[in-house]
Structure formats: structure tokens, C-alpha cells
Design a protein around this motif. Structure first.
Motif, mmCIF file in Angstrom:
data_model
loop_
_atom_site.group_PDB
_atom_site.id
_atom_site.type_symbol
_atom_site.label_atom_id
_atom_site.label_comp_id
_atom_site.label_asym_id
_atom_site.label_seq_id
_atom_site.Cartn_x
_atom_site.Cartn_y
_atom_site.Cartn_z
ATOM 1 N N MET A 48 0.815 -1.215 0.000
ATOM 2 C CA MET A 48 0.000 0.000 0.000
ATOM 3 C C MET A 48 0.852 1.271 0.000
ATOM 4 N N LYS A 49 2.133 1.154 -0.368
ATOM 5 C CA LYS A 49 3.024 2.309 -0.383
ATOM 6 C C LYS A 49 2.410 3.434 -1.219
ATOM 7 N N ASN A 50 2.395 4.646 -0.668
ATOM 8 C CA ASN A 50 1.859 5.842 -1.343
ATOM 9 C C ASN A 50 0.386 5.716 -1.734
ATOM 10 N N THR A 51 -0.341 4.828 -1.088
ATOM 11 C CA THR A 51 -1.769 4.651 -1.356
ATOM 12 C C THR A 51 -2.529 5.179 -0.147
ATOM 13 N N TYR A 52 -3.291 6.240 -0.362
ATOM 14 C CA TYR A 52 -3.970 6.948 0.729
ATOM 15 C C TYR A 52 -5.297 6.315 1.132
ATOM 16 N N VAL A 53 -5.889 5.539 0.247
ATOM 17 C CA VAL A 53 -7.220 4.979 0.455
ATOM 18 C C VAL A 53 -7.102 3.521 0.891
ATOM 19 N N ALA B 187 -7.956 -9.725 0.847
ATOM 20 C CA ALA B 187 -7.298 -8.984 1.925
ATOM 21 C C ALA B 187 -8.154 -7.738 2.145
ATOM 22 N N GLU B 188 -8.911 -7.728 3.239
ATOM 23 C CA GLU B 188 -9.859 -6.642 3.489
ATOM 24 C C GLU B 188 -9.240 -5.517 4.310
ATOM 25 N N ASN B 189 -9.719 -4.309 4.058
ATOM 26 C CA ASN B 189 -9.356 -3.122 4.841
ATOM 27 C C ASN B 189 -7.839 -2.961 5.019
ATOM 28 N N THR B 190 -7.123 -2.943 3.907
ATOM 29 C CA THR B 190 -5.672 -2.810 3.950
ATOM 30 C C THR B 190 -5.268 -1.465 4.543
ATOM 31 N N GLU B 191 -4.077 -1.430 5.112
ATOM 32 C CA GLU B 191 -3.591 -0.237 5.803
ATOM 33 C C GLU B 191 -2.963 0.761 4.839
ATOM 34 N N PRO B 192 -3.542 1.962 4.717
ATOM 35 C CA PRO B 192 -2.975 2.972 3.816
ATOM 36 C C PRO B 192 -1.510 3.278 4.142
ATOM 37 N N SER C 263 1.159 1.678 3.929
ATOM 38 C CA SER C 263 1.975 0.622 4.510
ATOM 39 C C SER C 263 2.853 -0.058 3.447
ATOM 40 N N THR C 264 4.038 -0.476 3.861
ATOM 41 C CA THR C 264 4.905 -1.256 2.978
ATOM 42 C C THR C 264 4.854 -2.742 3.344
ATOM 43 N N LYS C 265 3.928 -3.102 4.216
ATOM 44 C CA LYS C 265 3.730 -4.509 4.582
ATOM 45 C C LYS C 265 3.274 -5.276 3.333
ATOM 46 N N ILE C 266 3.890 -6.432 3.098
ATOM 47 C CA ILE C 266 3.554 -7.233 1.919
ATOM 48 C C ILE C 266 2.214 -7.943 2.133
ATOM 49 N N ILE C 267 1.372 -7.858 1.121
ATOM 50 C CA ILE C 267 0.068 -8.533 1.127
ATOM 51 C C ILE C 267 0.134 -9.581 0.027
ATOM 52 N N GLU D 67 -8.556 -4.329 -6.996
ATOM 53 C CA GLU D 67 -8.540 -3.432 -5.854
ATOM 54 C C GLU D 67 -9.788 -2.570 -5.888
ATOM 55 N N VAL D 68 -10.524 -2.588 -4.779
ATOM 56 C CA VAL D 68 -11.736 -1.787 -4.617
ATOM 57 C C VAL D 68 -11.655 -1.111 -3.251
ATOM 58 N N VAL D 69 -12.491 -0.108 -3.024
ATOM 59 C CA VAL D 69 -12.466 0.611 -1.761
ATOM 60 C C VAL D 69 -12.761 -0.358 -0.604
ATOM 61 N N ALA D 70 -12.082 -0.135 0.525
ATOM 62 C CA ALA D 70 -12.249 -0.992 1.702
ATOM 63 C C ALA D 70 -13.718 -1.081 2.101
ATOM 64 N N GLY D 71 -14.123 -2.279 2.499
ATOM 65 C CA GLY D 71 -15.502 -2.516 2.919
ATOM 66 C C GLY D 71 -16.380 -3.079 1.822
ATOM 67 N N THR D 72 -15.893 -3.064 0.592
ATOM 68 C CA THR D 72 -16.679 -3.548 -0.547
ATOM 69 C C THR D 72 -17.007 -5.033 -0.412
#
Length: 160
Positions: A91-96, A113-118, A120-124, A135-140
Motif C-alpha cells: 500500500m506504499k503511497n496509497t492513501y485509500v 485482503a480486506e481493509n488494507t492499511e494505507p 503501509s509497505t507490509k507485503i500482502i 482493488e476496490v475501496v475498503a468494505g466492498t
């Protein structure tokens, strides 16, 4: 200024302008994938239709949804990683915050992978071979009852 300096200055101005435009474009989130396509997910609750940007080139896949300040419901980005393989995202440089839906080559959802952390450089990880990531908005996924095993309809998977 002599003609050699003018030529060098002219070339330098061109490069500086290109770098400035690229920087502003990245900072404002104006970099978008080349095309939008419909995508359907068949769930127990019915068929959910999304309008997705296609990320097929290396640049589009690397940029993804970075720098975007919002992602409306019903919109998303579909990343094509053909051939099917283990996929790692971040999620690097991803605000949403996003839901990442990992899809097998046959169009079945492998993992969500639901509700990813904006930011973050954690690998998913896809945690198995996948052809694509939606990729869709969290909660979809929760909102529409999207689950692993559901079928995705899109030409990438030989349907629609």
C-alpha cells in the motif's frame, strides 16, 4: 548567450519541464490506467458490477492506485499478472484503504485482503497462485458479500 549554450539551455528546459509534469502528475494522482472495463462478481447475494481501470503495463501495475485521495464505490483497478503466479502487493503511497481481491486464472476468487492499511509497505500476498488482483475501496467485500470461491466475470478470465 552563444548558440551552443542556447541549445543546451533549451534541452535542459525541456527535461526540467518533463520532470516537473511527471512530479505534479504523480503528486496529484492524475496518472490513470489506459482503459475502463466492466467486471462482474457473482455472489450468493447476486451479481455486483464494477467499472475497473486495467493495469496491464509494468508502469500501470507499479503505480496502481497510488496517490489517489478517493475511490468511489463501484470503481476499482484490475491488475493482470498473467501467467498465474504468487502475487505480492503493498500500500506504499496509497492513501485509500482497499480490499484486494486475488483471482485465479479460472475467474474464481482465491483470497480477499480486506481493509488494507494505507501507506503501509507490509507485503500482502495472494497466498497461492493467482492471475489477477482487483482493488476496490475498503468494505466492498463485506458490503456485497464477496467471498473466496465467488466467480469473477471479465474477458481476462475467458468470460464476458
Amino acid at each position: 548567450m552563444n548558440s551552443d549554450r542556447k541549445a543546451v539551455w533549451s534541452a535542459l528546459k525541456g527535461w526540467l519541464a518533463a520532470i516537473l509534469v511527471a512530479g505534479v502528475t504523480a503528486a496529484t494522482g492524475s496518472v490513470y490506467a489506459a482503459s475502463f472495463q466492466p467486471l462482474e462478481i457473482v455472489t450468493k447475494n447476486g451479481v455486483q458490477v464494477f467499472s475497473v481501470e486495467m493495469a496491464t503495463t509494468e508502469e500501470e501495475k507499479q503505480t496502481g492506485l497510488m496517490y489517489r485521495k478517493e475511490l468511489p464505490d463501484g470503481k476499482g483497478m484490475l491488475f493482470d499478472f498473467n501467467p498465474e503466479q504468487e502475487i505480492s502487493m503493498w500500500m506504499k503511497n496509497t492513501y485509500v484503504s482497499l480490499d484486494m481481491i486475488f483471482i485465479r486464472a479460472d475467474g474464481r476468487i482465491l483470497r480477499i485482503a480486506e481493509n488494507t492499511e494505507p501507506m503501509s509497505t507490509k507485503i500482502i500476498s495472494s497466498k497461492g497462485p493467482a492471475r489477477a488482483v482487483l482493488e476496490v475501496v475498503a468494505g466492498t467485500a463485506q458490503k456485497y458479500g464477496i467471498r473466496p470461491g465467488d466467480r469473477v466475470g471479465h474477458p481476462l478470465f475467458g468470460s464476458k
